[in-house]
Every structure is written in C-alpha cells, then in structure tokens.
Design an enzyme around this catalytic site. Sequence first.
Site, PDB file in Angstrom:
ATOM      1  N   TRP A 102      38.851  29.841  47.524  1.00 55.79           N
ATOM      2  CA  TRP A 102      39.388  31.188  47.939  1.00 55.79           C
ATOM      3  C   TRP A 102      39.152  31.400  49.407  1.00 55.79           C
ATOM      4  O   TRP A 102      39.894  32.182  49.999  1.00 55.79           O
ATOM      5  CB  TRP A 102      38.464  32.247  47.162  1.00 55.79           C
ATOM      6  CG  TRP A 102      38.763  32.190  45.559  1.00 55.79           C
ATOM      7  CD1 TRP A 102      37.996  31.606  44.852  1.00 55.79           C
ATOM      8  CD2 TRP A 102      40.128  32.236  44.940  1.00 55.79           C
ATOM      9  NE1 TRP A 102      38.668  31.564  43.382  1.00 55.79           N
ATOM     10  CE2 TRP A 102      39.670  32.126  43.465  1.00 55.79           C
ATOM     11  CE3 TRP A 102      41.388  32.914  45.381  1.00 55.79           C
ATOM     12  CZ2 TRP A 102      40.768  32.156  42.697  1.00 55.79           C
ATOM     13  CZ3 TRP A 102      42.367  32.973  44.278  1.00 55.79           C
ATOM     14  CH2 TRP A 102      41.977  32.731  43.249  1.00 55.79           C
ATOM     15  N   ASP A 171      34.287  38.519  51.135  1.00 56.16           N
ATOM     16  CA  ASP A 171      35.016  38.619  50.162  1.00 56.16           C
ATOM     17  C   ASP A 171      34.015  38.370  48.914  1.00 56.16           C
ATOM     18  O   ASP A 171      33.292  37.266  48.786  1.00 56.16           O
ATOM     19  CB  ASP A 171      35.964  37.312  49.824  1.00 56.16           C
ATOM     20  CG  ASP A 171      36.699  37.222  48.266  1.00 56.16           C
ATOM     21  OD1 ASP A 171      36.082  38.267  47.737  1.00 56.16           O
ATOM     22  OD2 ASP A 171      37.467  36.622  48.142  1.00 56.16           O
ATOM     23  N   LYS A 195      35.391  40.727  37.768  1.00 56.82           N
ATOM     24  CA  LYS A 195      34.041  40.023  37.497  1.00 56.82           C
ATOM     25  C   LYS A 195      33.021  40.820  36.911  1.00 56.82           C
ATOM     26  O   LYS A 195      32.531  40.865  35.982  1.00 56.82           O
ATOM     27  CB  LYS A 195      33.763  39.240  38.877  1.00 56.82           C
ATOM     28  CG  LYS A 195      35.055  38.605  39.524  1.00 56.82           C
ATOM     29  CD  LYS A 195      35.508  37.356  38.990  1.00 56.82           C
ATOM     30  CE  LYS A 195      36.301  36.505  39.732  1.00 56.82           C
ATOM     31  NZ  LYS A 195      36.977  35.260  39.068  1.00 56.82           N
TER      32      LYS A 195
END
Length: 360
Positions: A102, A171, A195
Amino acid sequence: MKRAYNFNAGPSALPLPVLGRAQQELLDFQGTGMSVMELSHRSKEYDAVHNNAKQLLKELMNIPDTHDVLFLQGGASLQFSMVPMNLLGDDQIGNYVLTGAWSEKALKEAKKVGKTHVAASTKETNYTRIPATQDIQLSEHAAYLHITSNNTIFGTQWHEFPNLPVDLVADMSSDILSREVNVEQFALIYAGAQKNLGPSGVTVVILRNDLLERIPDNLPTMLDYRTYTTSNSLYNTPPTFAIYMLSLVLEWVKEQGGVSAIEKRNKEKAAVIYEAIDESAGFYSPHAEKDSRSLMNVTFTLPNDDLTKKFLAEAKERGFVGLAGHRSVGGCRASIYNAVPYEACEALAQFMGEFRQRFF
C-alpha cells in the site's frame, strides 16, 4: 445462527451488537418511518448521526481542536492522490517510507503529481520489518513524510512513529482505533473504514487545520480538502449508511471502555496466536520480525504448499474464514481487527496446535 470465525483482511468483522442494532433500526430509524438509507442527508435526523460520529471519533482518539475530522469517499486509494495534490508544492518533495504494497501504491500516485523521494524501504527483505527512525533519510524541501502504520499483507506495524522535523502523514486504514496514538504528532491521518471503523464506503481523514493554507486553488472541487472542511463533509451526498454504521461502531468502542481497553484486548488476541507460532518449533514460520509484528494481521507460513492447502481446507471446515495469505507472502494470514473476539483467536490457536501435532 452460527457465526463464522471471520479473519478476513477487509471488509472484515463487525461487532455483533452493532449488526443487531442496525438490523433493528433498518426499516424504521428512530420513528421516522424510513430507513437511515432513505433519509435526506440534509435532514435533522441524519445531521445528528453525522455529527455524533464526528464527535465520538474526536472523543475516542482525543483529537485536538487543531485538527478536523472529514468523511470522504473513494477509500484510502483516493487519498494516495489527494494527499500530494493538496500538500505537495511545486518546489517540494513528497517523502515516502516503503513498508509494503500500500505504501508502494501511495508512492506511485504521488509520482504522478510531483517530485518524490523514498526516505526508507524494507523491500529488500520482502517487507519483514519496519525501518528504524535513524534509517529514514529525508530529502531537502520535504513537504511531508508518508508512512503506512500497519501493513495488512506482510503483517508488520509501526510501534513507534518517527519524530522528525517534517509533517507526518499516515495511512492508518488497518489499525486506526486499535490502539492509542498521539494525533498531535500527525499532520494528516487517513483510513478506509472497512477494517476497524465499519463497513466499506466511508474514508476518515483527520487533518491539521493549518495545512489548508497550502492547498492550491486549481484543484477539482471534490479533490480539495477545503470542500469538506467548509461543508462539514456535506458538500454532496455522503455515504450516509456507512457513516451511520461508523457511529454505531464508535458507540460500541466507547461501551467497551474506549481505545485503551480495545488496545489491551488486541494485545491479548495477538499474543495467543503468536504464542502458537513461536511454540511450534518452526512448523509455523512468522513473516514479520518480532519487533515489527502487527497486532492486526498475523502472517505465517507452513513447511510446504501441500500442508498449507490442507491447513486452509480443514480450517474452513471448522468455520474459520479468510485465513489464506496474500500471494506476495503466501501461507496464512489471520486478520484480528477490533471486532474479532478473543474466543475466535483462542479457537484458531487451538486448531493450529492440533494440526501441528498431526503433521509435524
């Protein structure tokens, strides 16, 4: 109804009380005769939901008045572009720490916007660890330092954030609200909800207010953070149901005792699975180095592919869902986000022990 042991990496488990309440309110939200999905986003009923979610997040994360909370769409992937578009000046360089897939994607998008620099990377070891602060080499004219706080694919996590003379952007999609963090240390935090915060559909951005002065005036309206700060994230129709679910999850976290209580439980959940790995005499091999292990994503491999397939097949028969590892790591991955109960982790650890005894 028998519930699965849900170890999916995302969208992931939601608290059962939250699902139950959403079910109760689905057809008639607070006597309106409508579902929350049918309410106007300009109505007083939805406005209360919206502001409650924002206020609860501020309370639970101890977000100071120097920062604002925004609700956006597009997932964390859109933030890969919005961060440099808003914060990376023509004469500045976006600095990135690479710790997984990511962060690589975030860097890829930033390169399309302006100048970038890799301040540190652990790619050479297939992202088995988090770099030490002293390994981070900032460029000149650094606009910000971007990190990914938890790496779902590789099972690594920052346990101490770098304290350097640069705006820190994180992030936090896969570990926000899982532990206490000092929000003041960050210029900007962003996180997809799917999440720990709720279902997919809403992205939370926590933005330090003074950053707004840096934003160029030629951005498309929907890609400008100021659009959301000036409209309370209501410039256009927001993902109302996702924000409603976010508010329910935040209420649940508060009822559990807040983030500190959630963090304690997350450490206990991770410990029981890591213990099964560490006591397996090498039958289960962790991907992440010990001091970089994630409390959210436990990654491990078995001695060979045949055993891995057998492990996953038997696990599925036992009601364990989502344990297959990502192709770049292989093996297995147990994602144990906030809503995954301790009992599920305990059951997995027990199964891991039983399986090892039969095949080792």
